[in-house]
Motif scaffolding. Sequence first.
Motif, PDB file in Angstrom:
ATOM      1  N   VAL A 199     -49.988  41.722  80.745  1.00 35.63           N
ATOM      2  CA  VAL A 199     -48.568  41.644  80.360  1.00 35.63           C
ATOM      3  C   VAL A 199     -48.429  40.745  79.152  1.00 35.63           C
ATOM      4  O   VAL A 199     -47.740  41.062  78.190  1.00 35.63           O
ATOM      5  N   VAL A 200     -49.101  39.586  79.265  1.00 35.61           N
ATOM      6  CA  VAL A 200     -48.969  38.588  78.206  1.00 35.61           C
ATOM      7  C   VAL A 200     -49.482  39.135  76.867  1.00 35.61           C
ATOM      8  O   VAL A 200     -48.897  38.879  75.817  1.00 35.61           O
TER       9      VAL A 200
ATOM     10  N   GLN B 113     -47.282  39.784  73.269  1.00 36.25           N
ATOM     11  CA  GLN B 113     -47.620  39.204  71.968  1.00 36.25           C
ATOM     12  C   GLN B 113     -47.860  40.245  70.882  1.00 36.25           C
ATOM     13  O   GLN B 113     -48.167  39.905  69.752  1.00 36.25           O
ATOM     14  N   ASP B 114     -47.703  41.519  71.216  1.00 37.05           N
ATOM     15  CA  ASP B 114     -47.902  42.566  70.214  1.00 37.05           C
ATOM     16  C   ASP B 114     -46.912  42.392  69.052  1.00 37.05           C
ATOM     17  O   ASP B 114     -45.715  42.280  69.294  1.00 37.05           O
TER      18      ASP B 114
ATOM     19  N   VAL C 229     -42.414  40.406  72.197  1.00 37.20           N
ATOM     20  CA  VAL C 229     -41.208  39.568  72.162  1.00 37.20           C
ATOM     21  C   VAL C 229     -41.006  39.051  70.732  1.00 37.20           C
ATOM     22  O   VAL C 229     -41.973  38.734  70.038  1.00 37.20           O
ATOM     23  N   LYS C 230     -39.762  38.974  70.307  1.00 37.76           N
ATOM     24  CA  LYS C 230     -39.446  38.550  68.941  1.00 37.76           C
ATOM     25  C   LYS C 230     -39.880  37.109  68.690  1.00 37.76           C
ATOM     26  O   LYS C 230     -39.540  36.206  69.453  1.00 37.76           O
ATOM     27  N   LEU C 231     -40.628  36.906  67.615  1.00 38.20           N
ATOM     28  CA  LEU C 231     -41.093  35.566  67.272  1.00 38.20           C
ATOM     29  C   LEU C 231     -40.151  34.916  66.290  1.00 38.20           C
ATOM     30  O   LEU C 231     -39.546  35.585  65.470  1.00 38.20           O
TER      31      LEU C 231
ATOM     32  N   TRP D 100     -37.004  41.183  77.188  1.00 34.43           N
ATOM     33  CA  TRP D 100     -38.191  42.015  76.996  1.00 34.43           C
ATOM     34  C   TRP D 100     -38.754  42.487  78.338  1.00 34.43           C
ATOM     35  O   TRP D 100     -39.081  43.663  78.518  1.00 34.43           O
ATOM     36  N   LEU D 101     -38.876  41.554  79.288  1.00 33.25           N
ATOM     37  CA  LEU D 101     -39.431  41.905  80.600  1.00 33.25           C
ATOM     38  C   LEU D 101     -38.516  42.900  81.321  1.00 33.25           C
ATOM     39  O   LEU D 101     -38.983  43.848  81.954  1.00 33.25           O
TER      40      LEU D 101
END
Lengths: 378, 464
Positions: free
Chosen positions: B22-23, B27-28, B33-35, B57-58
Amino acid sequence: MACQGLQKGETLESLKRESETLKKKLEEERNKLNDVELHQVAEKVEVLSALSIKTRRVLKGHGNKVLCMDWCKDKRRMVSSSQDGKVIVWDAFTLNKEHGVPLPCTWVLACAYAPLSGLDNKCSVIPLSLDKNENLAAKKKSVAMHTNYVSGCSFTNSDMQLLTSSGDGTCALWDVESGQLLQSFHGHTADVLSLDLAPSETGNTFVSGGCDMKANVWDMRSGQNIQSFESHESDINCVKYYPSGDAFASASDDATCRFYDLRADREVAVYQKDSIIFGASTCDFSLSGRLLFAGYNDYTINVWDVLKGTRATILFGHENRVSRVRVSPDGTALGSASWDSTLRVSWSFSTGSNYIFRFIKLLFWVNSRLVLEFTVAF
Amino acid sequence: HTVSPSLQGNAHRIHFLENFKVVLEMQDPATGVKLQPQRLVITTIPHAITGEDIVAWLADRFQIDAQEARSFGSMLVALGYIYPIQDHKRLVVKPDASLYRFQTPYFWPTQQWPVEDTDYAIYLAKRNIRKKGILELHEQEQYNRLHKWMNHKWDFIVMQAKEQYRAAKERKKPDRVVFDCQERAYWVVHRPPMIFTQQSIMRPRVKSSVSIGALVKYCATYKGHDPFLSKCLPSNPWLTDDVTYWALNMPNVEIPTKMRVERWTFSFGELLSDPRGRDDFRLFLKKEFSGENLAFWEGCEDLKWGTAATMKEKAEQIYKTFLARGAPRWINIDGKTMEITVKGLKHPHRYVLDAAQTHIYMLMKKDSYGRYLKSPVFKETMKKAVCPEEHKFSDSQLEQNARNRRPSLSPIIIRQQEQEQKAKMAASAPVDITQVMSKLSKQDFQINTYRHIFDIFGNACFKI
């Protein structure tokens, strides 16, 4: 390197004072519900009829100090470990040795029926097999790894998890098959010497005792220290739960054994005598919890009346320190291990009517005072 | 990687067996998730994420509601895959603009390092070097403790700490800040602050008269069963060298002794911990059609104390058999407990069934146990139970007994037999119903059909 890093406005003195104040407050809270003492309640309990416990089996075979022993679930087999580097499985009933496992480490400090641990910081599990020729030591599987010696170990309810205590000040729960650390328990400030699991109905806790003179109760799930008792004056060598799981006993180098009530959260009895000046290294309860057997460094085993706080009887026989005492799983016998390289099995003779006559004679010889009590009871 | 659908009626819900997958997705760069950058006075640290973005996101990825997403996110934080930058000690996901960062894989729990005290000592010493007075109270206590009895290798620890400190100084400031946060987060997970005396003061206690009274009562109740205080019938094997006592009290003996049956009446725990007692209780529950409670409890015990490798598989099996809607041996627990349990089962751990297990245990203890003691099953067992005569051996007989001492069956063989029995029961798949029905007599047909189907199907579904 001295302690650094005090916060603004704090001195070591002020921190120490704050800690002492809190400890006093804890004692006050504990005493608020202290409405009766154990010996007061015990006054209404009937006196025990005189005990006659004899040692009639001596297991010889180790070449050096026997450091630890444990019973098998079948109520007659035992495992013992010794400084001679061997672990032996005995049928204590027939005195036969069934397995002998030589180990590389000579200070094998603890063994439970199968796992064993010692001063090489590891705890290993040895699967026993019927093949006499099999090299059991080769099948030894290393499960636990601490950063200091492993002092005690115990299987949990199944034999797929192992709980260990260590000289590194922690206890740990391991998965036997993978060797994975499942949970670690931090809180002791010195070597942990002993641990005991709570009897199953009362849930997921265990108690540990150490060189910091503390006995701590832990929740296995969260790793949290849920209760702590600090009343001994020296190292705690052994801790053991009362059969109901609501109390436990401890044996210490301060020559006393103590009894703690978990629900009232306090110490409720101290088992001591002026004539006992050597440390107690081990203890265990009889099936009903009425008797506490404790092994001492003066080679004796004192049997305490847990409720009345008096000594019920004393067992002689070992020729060196008693390192471990354990009541058999069905309560029929007491096993003891000693630095005199033997193991002994003792049981009660006073509950067998065949022996009344011999019993009277023996008591008269050992201690004339006891005869008075005895004749009154009969 | 296999993904198992474990929730009936919700095919697109997925049960994850490995969190780190998941993690990685999170990080894709394209779909994760927006960085965003984090501003720290004059420095900007890249790659921070907000709590609300994590939750969103989840929720979107797994098609779950915000509360579930938040709970899942918090679990990732508690385990150490993601860490909070601001409120670093509270290991939860806050559904707002609070900032988080992904933990470097170096520190992931999946690495399964043994968490060493030496490393922790080096870490604390290093922070001390960097800035005196920075350690918190519990860290100071830990530091003193470690210093006291890692004293023999303290020089090594200080040297390592200085080395690491020097190496860190050579990094660029943003990297250094990030690494410090990562390291701190790792230790918050693995060395949380310990219980203080303050918490001890507030714990609930019982009046001494009550708790001591209970301890004294326990002794009185068991006195007759303590071989050091009362006679064993027919005799203590150690005393007379006659093993009848052990033979009569084997774990799974057909006819128990009266003393043994009496012990089952002392507490529910006694009944359950004796295999013969538990069998009797199981028989009683079967007749009341509430056998699933005991089976569920046994499944939970197996999960708790079992080997780590099979844990997830067992948790799924338990869910399918006892908890899912329409499950073959559905257990009746209250809505709230069911909700917590089902949620927990998405990310199962050893103690995930604790709440449900306690509920069922108390149900059996307060309700079924009492009825069992008054039941025909129990009365029958008590009636048939044996009460052996006390042995009266003469001296010569005792000598004979001593000479006749024999070894017993090795526990290794007994264990092998037990394993074979368990394997046999587990292997019995749902039976062809026609075979069963043909065995039944015409008169009992109707009643027995239902009972037998239930028994066989029930037994096959969950055998440990």
